[in-house]
Every structure is written in structure tokens, then in C-alpha cells.
Enzyme design. Sequence first.
Site, PDB file in Angstrom:
ATOM      1  N   ILE A  20     -58.658 -19.760  -6.305  1.00  0.00           N
ATOM      2  CA  ILE A  20     -57.399 -20.493  -6.509  1.00  0.00           C
ATOM      3  C   ILE A  20     -56.798 -20.984  -5.178  1.00  0.00           C
ATOM      4  O   ILE A  20     -56.066 -21.971  -5.161  1.00  0.00           O
ATOM      5  CB  ILE A  20     -56.383 -19.606  -7.291  1.00  0.00           C
ATOM      6  CG1 ILE A  20     -55.314 -20.471  -7.971  1.00  0.00           C
ATOM      7  CG2 ILE A  20     -55.760 -18.527  -6.409  1.00  0.00           C
ATOM      8  CD1 ILE A  20     -54.505 -19.726  -9.022  1.00  0.00           C
ATOM      9  N   ASN A  33     -46.988  -8.232  -6.535  1.00  0.00           N
ATOM     10  CA  ASN A  33     -46.358  -6.969  -6.942  1.00  0.00           C
ATOM     11  C   ASN A  33     -44.855  -7.098  -6.657  1.00  0.00           C
ATOM     12  O   ASN A  33     -44.411  -8.076  -6.067  1.00  0.00           O
ATOM     13  CB  ASN A  33     -46.989  -5.769  -6.227  1.00  0.00           C
ATOM     14  CG  ASN A  33     -46.907  -5.895  -4.732  1.00  0.00           C
ATOM     15  OD1 ASN A  33     -45.810  -6.003  -4.171  1.00  0.00           O
ATOM     16  ND2 ASN A  33     -48.041  -5.908  -4.048  1.00  0.00           N
ATOM     17  N   GLY A  41     -56.576  -8.286  -4.064  1.00  0.00           N
ATOM     18  CA  GLY A  41     -56.905  -9.278  -5.092  1.00  0.00           C
ATOM     19  C   GLY A  41     -56.471 -10.688  -4.730  1.00  0.00           C
ATOM     20  O   GLY A  41     -56.545 -11.110  -3.573  1.00  0.00           O
ATOM     21  N   ASP A  43     -53.533 -11.915  -4.631  1.00  0.00           N
ATOM     22  CA  ASP A  43     -52.352 -11.849  -3.751  1.00  0.00           C
ATOM     23  C   ASP A  43     -52.790 -11.840  -2.276  1.00  0.00           C
ATOM     24  O   ASP A  43     -52.303 -12.646  -1.452  1.00  0.00           O
ATOM     25  CB  ASP A  43     -51.580 -10.561  -4.109  1.00  0.00           C
ATOM     26  CG  ASP A  43     -50.179 -10.500  -3.522  1.00  0.00           C
ATOM     27  OD1 ASP A  43     -49.722 -11.512  -2.980  1.00  0.00           O
ATOM     28  OD2 ASP A  43     -49.563  -9.427  -3.630  1.00  0.00           O
ATOM     29  N   SER A 126     -52.533  -9.987 -14.044  1.00  0.00           N
ATOM     30  CA  SER A 126     -52.609  -8.580 -14.524  1.00  0.00           C
ATOM     31  C   SER A 126     -54.000  -8.099 -14.930  1.00  0.00           C
ATOM     32  O   SER A 126     -54.148  -6.936 -15.301  1.00  0.00           O
ATOM     33  CB  SER A 126     -51.672  -8.321 -15.719  1.00  0.00           C
ATOM     34  OG  SER A 126     -50.348  -8.119 -15.267  1.00  0.00           O
ATOM     35  N   GLY A 128     -56.752  -7.749 -13.143  1.00  0.00           N
ATOM     36  CA  GLY A 128     -57.544  -7.094 -12.102  1.00  0.00           C
ATOM     37  C   GLY A 128     -57.082  -5.660 -11.927  1.00  0.00           C
ATOM     38  O   GLY A 128     -57.249  -4.811 -12.810  1.00  0.00           O
ATOM     39  N   VAL A 129     -56.461  -5.402 -10.784  1.00  0.00           N
ATOM     40  CA  VAL A 129     -55.958  -4.062 -10.449  1.00  0.00           C
ATOM     41  C   VAL A 129     -55.036  -3.508 -11.546  1.00  0.00           C
ATOM     42  O   VAL A 129     -55.023  -2.301 -11.807  1.00  0.00           O
ATOM     43  CB  VAL A 129     -55.181  -4.127  -9.113  1.00  0.00           C
ATOM     44  CG1 VAL A 129     -54.547  -2.788  -8.773  1.00  0.00           C
ATOM     45  CG2 VAL A 129     -56.104  -4.543  -7.989  1.00  0.00           C
TER      46      VAL A 129
HETATM   47  N1  AR6 Z   1     -58.873 -16.896  -7.086  1.00  0.00           N
HETATM   48  C1  AR6 Z   1     -58.714 -16.779  -8.427  1.00  0.00           C
HETATM   49  N2  AR6 Z   1     -58.674 -15.585  -9.060  1.00  0.00           N
HETATM   50  C2  AR6 Z   1     -58.795 -14.470  -8.300  1.00  0.00           C
HETATM   51  C3  AR6 Z   1     -58.944 -14.503  -6.899  1.00  0.00           C
HETATM   52  C4  AR6 Z   1     -58.984 -15.799  -6.286  1.00  0.00           C
HETATM   53  N3  AR6 Z   1     -59.125 -15.942  -4.958  1.00  0.00           N
HETATM   54  N4  AR6 Z   1     -59.053 -13.217  -6.429  1.00  0.00           N
HETATM   55  C5  AR6 Z   1     -58.957 -12.415  -7.514  1.00  0.00           C
HETATM   56  N5  AR6 Z   1     -58.818 -13.157  -8.645  1.00  0.00           N
HETATM   57  P1  AR6 Z   1     -55.522  -9.036  -9.252  1.00  0.00           P
HETATM   58  P2  AR6 Z   1     -53.296  -8.070 -10.928  1.00  0.00           P
HETATM   59  C6  AR6 Z   1     -58.669 -12.727 -10.038  1.00  0.00           C
HETATM   60  O1  AR6 Z   1     -56.054  -7.668  -9.090  1.00  0.00           O
HETATM   61  O2  AR6 Z   1     -54.238  -7.434 -11.882  1.00  0.00           O
HETATM   62  C7  AR6 Z   1     -52.521  -7.015  -5.920  1.00  0.00           C
HETATM   63  O3  AR6 Z   1     -52.818  -6.028  -5.000  1.00  0.00           O
HETATM   64  C8  AR6 Z   1     -59.186 -11.350 -10.414  1.00  0.00           C
HETATM   65  O4  AR6 Z   1     -60.602 -11.395 -10.649  1.00  0.00           O
HETATM   66  O5  AR6 Z   1     -55.495  -9.948  -8.076  1.00  0.00           O
HETATM   67  O6  AR6 Z   1     -52.155  -8.882 -11.466  1.00  0.00           O
HETATM   68  C9  AR6 Z   1     -51.043  -7.292  -6.045  1.00  0.00           C
HETATM   69  O7  AR6 Z   1     -50.375  -7.124  -4.818  1.00  0.00           O
HETATM   70  C10 AR6 Z   1     -58.413 -11.085 -11.695  1.00  0.00           C
HETATM   71  O8  AR6 Z   1     -59.046 -11.739 -12.799  1.00  0.00           O
HETATM   72  O9  AR6 Z   1     -54.009  -9.035  -9.842  1.00  0.00           O
HETATM   73  C11 AR6 Z   1     -50.603  -6.297  -7.061  1.00  0.00           C
HETATM   74  O10 AR6 Z   1     -50.343  -5.034  -6.482  1.00  0.00           O
HETATM   75  C12 AR6 Z   1     -57.066 -11.791 -11.442  1.00  0.00           C
HETATM   76  O11 AR6 Z   1     -57.279 -12.643 -10.311  1.00  0.00           O
HETATM   77  C13 AR6 Z   1     -51.788  -6.187  -7.990  1.00  0.00           C
HETATM   78  O12 AR6 Z   1     -52.922  -6.566  -7.217  1.00  0.00           O
HETATM   79  C14 AR6 Z   1     -55.912 -10.842 -11.168  1.00  0.00           C
HETATM   80  O13 AR6 Z   1     -56.384  -9.743 -10.416  1.00  0.00           O
HETATM   81  C15 AR6 Z   1     -51.676  -7.148  -9.130  1.00  0.00           C
HETATM   82  O14 AR6 Z   1     -52.723  -6.905 -10.027  1.00  0.00           O
END
Ligand code: AR6
Length: 182
Positions: A20, A33, A41, A43, A126, A128-129
Amino acid sequence: MTMLRRRVGGAELEVIVADITTLGVDAIVNAANTSLLGGGGVDGAIHRAAGPDLVAECRMLHGCKTGDAKITRGYRLKAAHVIHTVGPIWNGGTLGEDDLLVSCYRRSMELCGKHRLTSVAFPAISTGVYRFPAERAADIAVRTTIEMLPQAPSVARVVFCCFSEPGASLHSEALVRHSGPC
Ligand code: AR6
């Protein structure tokens, strides 16, 4: 890679597999967060690509509640803006997780309308983590975004930016389900 494109009302909705941070849209949405000060992730990737000015602006926002969204500039990103939203941590579905995820997409689309943005890209908030089930999240993402289009009439393009093909398939199925007949 574009998996599906559908016109809904005046807007084009697309499902793609991409990083993205590379997209040249008016706003990319960050799955942040409550501190808004960065993390892992998507973020972490957005903050790395935007550079240190992003966290400096985020510091002035004093955090964000789960289900809410706040907007900043995009700095070194191709995207002009970042909409930071905080998704729910999945806890079995009994603590209002669905409603909070709906709220993330609603509040993000409200900001698009308010700032007259024409294009926006969402990651799978939401999933991912925070461990929200991917199929359920994709359904909420697509359904809520379509419901919000009338309240964000400036938005001509919505991108569901998935990080994997299985994720994109779930969003494509949801888009077919919710966009009605071609
Ligand atoms: N481009 C597109 N999608 C992505 C990318 C990217 N570069 N990187 C990861 N994803 P997550 P959450 C996808 O864990 O579950 C952070 O530490 C990933 O595969 O990023 O909302 C924040 O600070 C997944 O499908 O976010 C919070 O503490 C999606 O993005 C926490 O993680 C979301 O994964 C938020 O957790």
C-alpha cells in the site's frame, strides 16, 4: 496486480495485491494502534516510507480511539494523505469487534468526504497482528465502504489493497456479493 474492478454508483472499486505504501492515491489508510506513534505490519511500513515527519504530526493528534480515524499528510509517500484508523483486537467476536471494524471504514470514508478526496486505498484492517478473521473482515470492509459512498461523493476510486492473493480473493468475493449485478 489487479484482481477485480467493479463500478458501484459513481465509483470504481478495485481489489489489488500490492504494497500500500507504493500507491499514488489521495489517501492510504493505516491500520494503526491507539498511540498513533507507529508499530509493526502495515503501520511500520507506512511510517518507514513516509519518513519522520509523519510521526511528528501524529504526536500532535494525541492518539486515536479504537474505531475512530484521524488524517495527516503523507510526506514522502506518493499518497497525499494518510488516514490512521484503529481496528479492534479480535477476542472471539463478543466484545463488539464487528461494530468497531465497521466504524473504522465509516470514519475513514467520512474523512474522505470531508476532505473531498477522490481516491482512497484500504489495507485489510485488523487482520494481521489483531487477528480478526479475514473473511469476516473482508465482508465488513467491502459492505461498509459501499454503504458509505453516498456520504463521500468526491470518492471516485476505492482500492482494497491486499497483501496476499488469498486475502484478495476474499475481498473479490465480497465485492461480487455486495456490488449487485454487473
Ligand atoms: N501493504 C498492504 N498491506 C499490508 C502491508 C503493506 N505494506 N503490510 C502488512 N499488510 P497489521 P492490524 C497487511 O498487522 O491487524 C501494528 O503493529 C497484513 O498482511 O498491519 O490492524 C499496529 O501498530 C494484514 O492483512 O494490522 C497495531 O499495533 C493487514 O495489512 C497493529 O499492528 C493488517 O495487518 C494493528 O494490527
